[in-house]
Design an enzyme around this catalytic site. Structure first.
Site, PDB file in Angstrom:
ATOM      1  CB  THR A  42      -1.003  -0.039   1.187  1.00 30.77           C
ATOM      2  OG1 THR A  42      -1.922   1.046   1.048  1.00 30.77           O
ATOM      3  CG2 THR A  42      -0.319   0.051   2.538  1.00 30.77           C
ATOM      4  CG  ASN A  43      -0.343   4.631  -1.447  1.00 31.72           C
ATOM      5  OD1 ASN A  43      -0.986   5.470  -0.847  1.00 31.72           O
ATOM      6  ND2 ASN A  43      -0.851   3.947  -2.462  1.00 31.72           N
ATOM      7  N   PRO A  44       1.223   5.729   1.706  1.00 31.47           N
ATOM      8  CG  PRO A  44       3.071   7.081   2.134  1.00 31.47           C
ATOM      9  CD  PRO A  44       2.435   6.266   1.070  1.00 31.47           C
ATOM     10  CB  ALA A  67      -2.701   7.010  -3.414  1.00 34.96           C
TER      11      ALA A  67
END
Ligand code: C5P
Length: 395
Positions: free
Chosen positions: A202-204, A272
């Site tokens: 995943t990502n922030p 995102a």
């Protein structure tokens, strides 16, 4: 906004302090008028300290000088009465001007929000309901009461709604509905791509940008469907249709269905989306000593590009481009490559771009690029929705 907050005399009067404080933090100007009873629950000095302005109570009080009720009514562009007790509601409905609050109410022409708070039986009594119907017919927006624990300890409908919702209701009441009739699909947040049930890619992204766009669009009268990944933790309005999804493939399926079903006039891709997903996801947790150190991944479908290919002829398609450098140039390339009408380019890095961190953005469309003023996600959401309003019907 220039807001007169009218505080009624119930135990929930203490929540009006937080309401006033929130309004001021959001940059609104506030004056407080209280009923004599309210001043027994909360000291006028509290509101004076919060607003920096004198507080009026009795009809003859002059917090703004002579004829304060007229001055306040002319100064304000919105009014909120919170908490509104049964007695205060009755007086406002009848037009009985026996204190400064009711005088200002009668003199004011503009959006009025009334937030009742009382015991459940008092709220459901036909007399109160008659008065509420009268206030509504006179143009007031009634917010709540909410269900929950009441002052008596009983459970029921009668609680003042939370200050955050009151601020939203007030902003709603004063907002120009310039997106009325527009259907918008917004994506927000990161997607989760599982390797096994406990490990994921995943990502922030927190989903804040998409949530702000969705919230403001609904406030401006649009019908909004928000499709979001699991990282989105913000409270969103009840009138938003929320579609939680997990992976990019889930998001694509949900978005595609909504685009056709609404049908959408606008698609805003603020999510995102994970670029990759594990090639061989496991149904069970892999033990540490069995885990291969290199995990094969596959590219995810590009949701916005797919939407542009399918719906560009009838739907305004807006994407985001988050980059650490050369942000406007790469947004231009991305806009062309994906076939989007516009791209919001924003700088990201360790301390910027994600969540409530620093924010700097540009709007890139076929008309060129414009720096977005304000340096906040709220300002970017407002700027983008202005652009959408100006382009949605004529694209
Ligand atoms: O190519 P990049 O990921 O930088 O593009 C960002 C834009 O594309 C955003 O609007 C994002 O929501 C969208 N996107 C998408 N599907 C992907 C990757 C990105 O819709 N798989």
């Amino acid at each position: 906004m220039r807001v007169v907050v009218g505080v009624g005399g119930g135990i929930a009067a203490y929540k009006a302090c937080e309401l006033v404080s929130r309004l001021i933090q959001k940059g609104h100007q506030v004056r407080v008028v209280m009923t004599p009873k309210a001043a027994q629950f909360v000291a006028p000095l509290t509101f004076r300290a919060l607003t920096g302005s004198p507080v009026g109570i009795a009809s003859e009080d002059e917090p703004e000088g002579p004829l304060s009720h007229v001055r306040l009514a002319h100064w304000a562009n919105a009014m909120i009465v919170a908490p509104a007790t049964a007695e205060l509601i009755a007086r406002l409905a009848q037009g009985i001007a026996s204190d400064l609050l009711s005088l200002v109410y009668l003199g004011f022409r503009g959006p009025v929000v009334v937030a009742p708070a009382m015991e459940a039986e008092m709220w459901t009594h036909p007399a109160t309901q008659r008065n509420i119907a009268r206030l509504r017919a006179d143009g007031a927006v009634i917010v709540g009461p909410a269900e929950g624990r009441l002052a008596s300890g009983a459970w029921g409908r009668g609680r003042l709604v939370e200050p955050e919702q009151l601020v939203e209701a007030l902003e709603d009441a004063t907002q120009v509905k310039d997106l009325a009739g527009v259907n918008i699909v917004v994506t927000a947040g990161a997607t989760w791509e599982f390797f096994d049930p406990v490990r994921l890619l995943t990502n922030p992204s927190t989903g804040l940008m998409g949530a702000l766009i969705a919230r403001l669009a609904a406030q401006r009268g649009a019908r909004v469907a928000l499709v979001h990944g699991p990282s989105l933790t913000f409270s969103v309005r009840d009138d938003l249709q929320r579609y939680p999804v997990v992976s990019a493939e889930d998001m694509l399926a949900r978005v595609d269905q909504l685009m056709a079903a609404l049908p959408a006039d606008v698609f805003i891709g603020a999510a995102a989306v994970s670029d990759f997903r594990p090639a061989h996801p496991l149904g069970q947790k892999a033990h540490k000593d069995e885990v291969e150190l290199t995990w094969a991944v596959l590219p995810n479908p590009d949701i916005i590009q797919t939407m542009a290919e399918r719906y560009r002829h009838r739907t305004l398609i807006v994407g985001f481009a988050a980059e650490t450098d050369n942000v406007v140039e790469s947004a231009k390339v991305k806009r062309e490559r994906k076939g989007l009408h516009a791209v919001v380019a924003n700088l990201v890095g360790r301390d910027r771009g994600f969540g409530a961190g620093a924010h700097q953005a540009w709007l890139v469309s076929e008309e060129g690029e414009t720096p977005i003023p304000g340096n906040s996600k709220e300002a970017t959401a407002a700027f983008l929705l202005d652009w959408v309003r100006d382009h949605v019907r004529c694209h």
